[in-house]
Design a protein around this motif. Structure first.
Motif, PDB file in Angstrom:
ATOM      1  N   GLY A   1       0.788  -1.230   0.000  1.00 12.80           N
ATOM      2  CA  GLY A   1       0.000   0.000   0.000  1.00 12.80           C
ATOM      3  C   GLY A   1       0.816   1.273   0.000  1.00 12.80           C
ATOM      4  O   GLY A   1       0.260   2.360   0.129  1.00 12.80           O
ATOM      5  N   ASP A   2       2.125   1.175  -0.152  1.00 12.02           N
ATOM      6  CA  ASP A   2       2.994   2.349  -0.157  1.00 12.02           C
ATOM      7  C   ASP A   2       3.097   2.901  -1.583  1.00 12.02           C
ATOM      8  O   ASP A   2       3.775   2.324  -2.435  1.00 12.02           O
ATOM      9  N   VAL A   3       2.414   3.997  -1.845  1.00 15.73           N
ATOM     10  CA  VAL A   3       2.325   4.553  -3.199  1.00 15.73           C
ATOM     11  C   VAL A   3       3.685   5.013  -3.703  1.00 15.73           C
ATOM     12  O   VAL A   3       4.073   4.707  -4.842  1.00 15.73           O
ATOM     13  N   GLU A   4       4.405   5.770  -2.874  1.00 12.91           N
ATOM     14  CA  GLU A   4       5.702   6.300  -3.317  1.00 12.91           C
ATOM     15  C   GLU A   4       6.702   5.179  -3.597  1.00 12.91           C
ATOM     16  O   GLU A   4       7.435   5.228  -4.574  1.00 12.91           O
ATOM     17  N   GLU A   5       6.712   4.180  -2.727  1.00 11.95           N
ATOM     18  CA  GLU A   5       7.622   3.046  -2.939  1.00 11.95           C
ATOM     19  C   GLU A   5       7.264   2.294  -4.218  1.00 11.95           C
ATOM     20  O   GLU A   5       8.143   1.871  -4.970  1.00 11.95           O
TER      21      GLU A   5
END
Length: 87
Positions: free
Chosen positions: A42-46
């Motif tokens: 769920g980590d968008v930037e990653e």
């Protein structure tokens, strides 16, 4: 078993190419899995960073003859769809 000198040489070359291709294919799959893991966490930037990293790796695999260009396009499209669906 290879009998002629050129057959022995081709056998050596084939083995070296097989080992090299296996390593490169494994590396490609690892980068793809990193994108999937980032999406699932769920980590968008990653996920965006991992996707930006995997695209040149996929393109490089195509230029080396490791995968077909259509498979590369399909992989990039599916990964990009998953990353964009997060936002």
């Amino acid at each position: 078993m290879a009998n002629t000198a050129q057959a022995r040489k081709r056998a050596r070359q084939s083995e070296n190419n097989r080992v090299r291709n296996a390593g490169q294919r494994s590396n490609l799959r690892t980068f793809i899995k990193k994108v999937i893991a980032a999406v699932e966490s769920g980590d968008v930037e990653e996920a965006k960073t991992a996707y930006a990293t995997v695209v040149p790796v996929i393109d490089s695999a195509v230029s080396k003859g490791l995968i077909h260009k259509n498979k590369a396009a399909r992989n990039k499209s599916r990964l990009n769809t998953r990353v964009r669906a997060m936002t």
